[in-house]
Design a protein around this motif. Sequence first.
Motif, PDB file in Angstrom:
ATOM      1  N   ALA A  42       0.833  -1.204   0.000  1.00  7.36           N
ATOM      2  CA  ALA A  42       0.000   0.000   0.000  1.00  7.36           C
ATOM      3  C   ALA A  42       0.865   1.251   0.000  1.00  7.36           C
ATOM      4  O   ALA A  42       1.901   1.318   0.670  1.00  7.36           O
ATOM      5  CB  ALA A  42      -0.922   0.005   1.201  1.00  7.36           C
ATOM      6  N   GLU A  43       0.415   2.232  -0.764  1.00  9.23           N
ATOM      7  CA  GLU A  43       1.164   3.481  -0.872  1.00  9.23           C
ATOM      8  C   GLU A  43       0.986   4.372   0.359  1.00  9.23           C
ATOM      9  O   GLU A  43       1.768   5.280   0.575  1.00  9.23           O
ATOM     10  CB  GLU A  43       0.720   4.232  -2.123  1.00  9.23           C
ATOM     11  CG  GLU A  43       1.039   3.498  -3.401  1.00  9.23           C
ATOM     12  CD  GLU A  43       0.479   4.190  -4.632  1.00  9.23           C
ATOM     13  OE1 GLU A  43      -0.124   5.264  -4.493  1.00  9.23           O
ATOM     14  OE2 GLU A  43       0.656   3.641  -5.720  1.00  9.23           O
ATOM     15  N   VAL A  44      -0.039   4.123   1.139  1.00 12.51           N
ATOM     16  CA  VAL A  44      -0.314   4.967   2.293  1.00 12.51           C
ATOM     17  C   VAL A  44       0.329   4.423   3.574  1.00 12.51           C
ATOM     18  O   VAL A  44       0.025   4.885   4.663  1.00 12.51           O
ATOM     19  CB  VAL A  44      -1.839   5.141   2.503  1.00 12.51           C
ATOM     20  CG1 VAL A  44      -2.468   5.883   1.368  1.00 12.51           C
ATOM     21  CG2 VAL A  44      -2.506   3.817   2.718  1.00 12.51           C
ATOM     22  N   LEU A  45       1.250   3.490   3.436  1.00 19.12           N
ATOM     23  CA  LEU A  45       1.864   2.871   4.599  1.00 19.12           C
ATOM     24  C   LEU A  45       2.664   3.864   5.438  1.00 19.12           C
ATOM     25  O   LEU A  45       2.648   3.799   6.668  1.00 19.12           O
ATOM     26  CB  LEU A  45       2.763   1.721   4.146  1.00 19.12           C
ATOM     27  CG  LEU A  45       2.792   0.482   5.015  1.00 19.12           C
ATOM     28  CD1 LEU A  45       1.411   0.053   5.434  1.00 19.12           C
ATOM     29  CD2 LEU A  45       3.499  -0.640   4.329  1.00 19.12           C
ATOM     30  N   MET A  46       3.322   4.815   4.789  1.00 19.29           N
ATOM     31  CA  MET A  46       4.089   5.820   5.530  1.00 19.29           C
ATOM     32  C   MET A  46       3.143   6.728   6.324  1.00 19.29           C
ATOM     33  O   MET A  46       3.448   7.101   7.458  1.00 19.29           O
ATOM     34  CB  MET A  46       4.941   6.653   4.575  1.00 19.29           C
ATOM     35  CG  MET A  46       5.865   7.613   5.287  1.00 19.29           C
ATOM     36  SD  MET A  46       7.003   6.817   6.414  1.00 19.29           S
ATOM     37  CE  MET A  46       8.278   6.326   5.298  1.00 19.29           C
TER      38      MET A  46
END
Length: 120
Positions: free
Chosen positions: A95-99
């Motif tokens: 997922a790109e929103v992990l950060m």
Amino acid sequence: MSMKLRDLIRKVRQCKTAAEERAVIAKESAMIRTAIREEQVHFRHRNVAKLLFMHMLGYPTHFGQLECMKLTASPHFPEKRIGYLGMLLLLSEEAEVLMLATNALKSDLTSDNKFVAGVA
């Protein structure tokens, strides 16, 4: 306006065939996507709860990942709780929103409110 979670569960359970169930889920998914696009914040927690139900049934719900992140940023505890539960189920390692999830988790762990720190 979309239906409540209880009504969605009732409608899905009343379906006689898998095609009927897919039609109900597709219609509600479209309503949730519209609500996400229109930034309807009053129903955000309800929509994420419905996405979690759809995820448990095996339907794709990846489009709700950012909504979970928005709920974790909420100052209200019930919305934050649904947001973290959604993150747990809907986010994957790719997922790109992990950060964003990591930063939200870090800020909530250092919160003065013991309930917020506990849910994180």
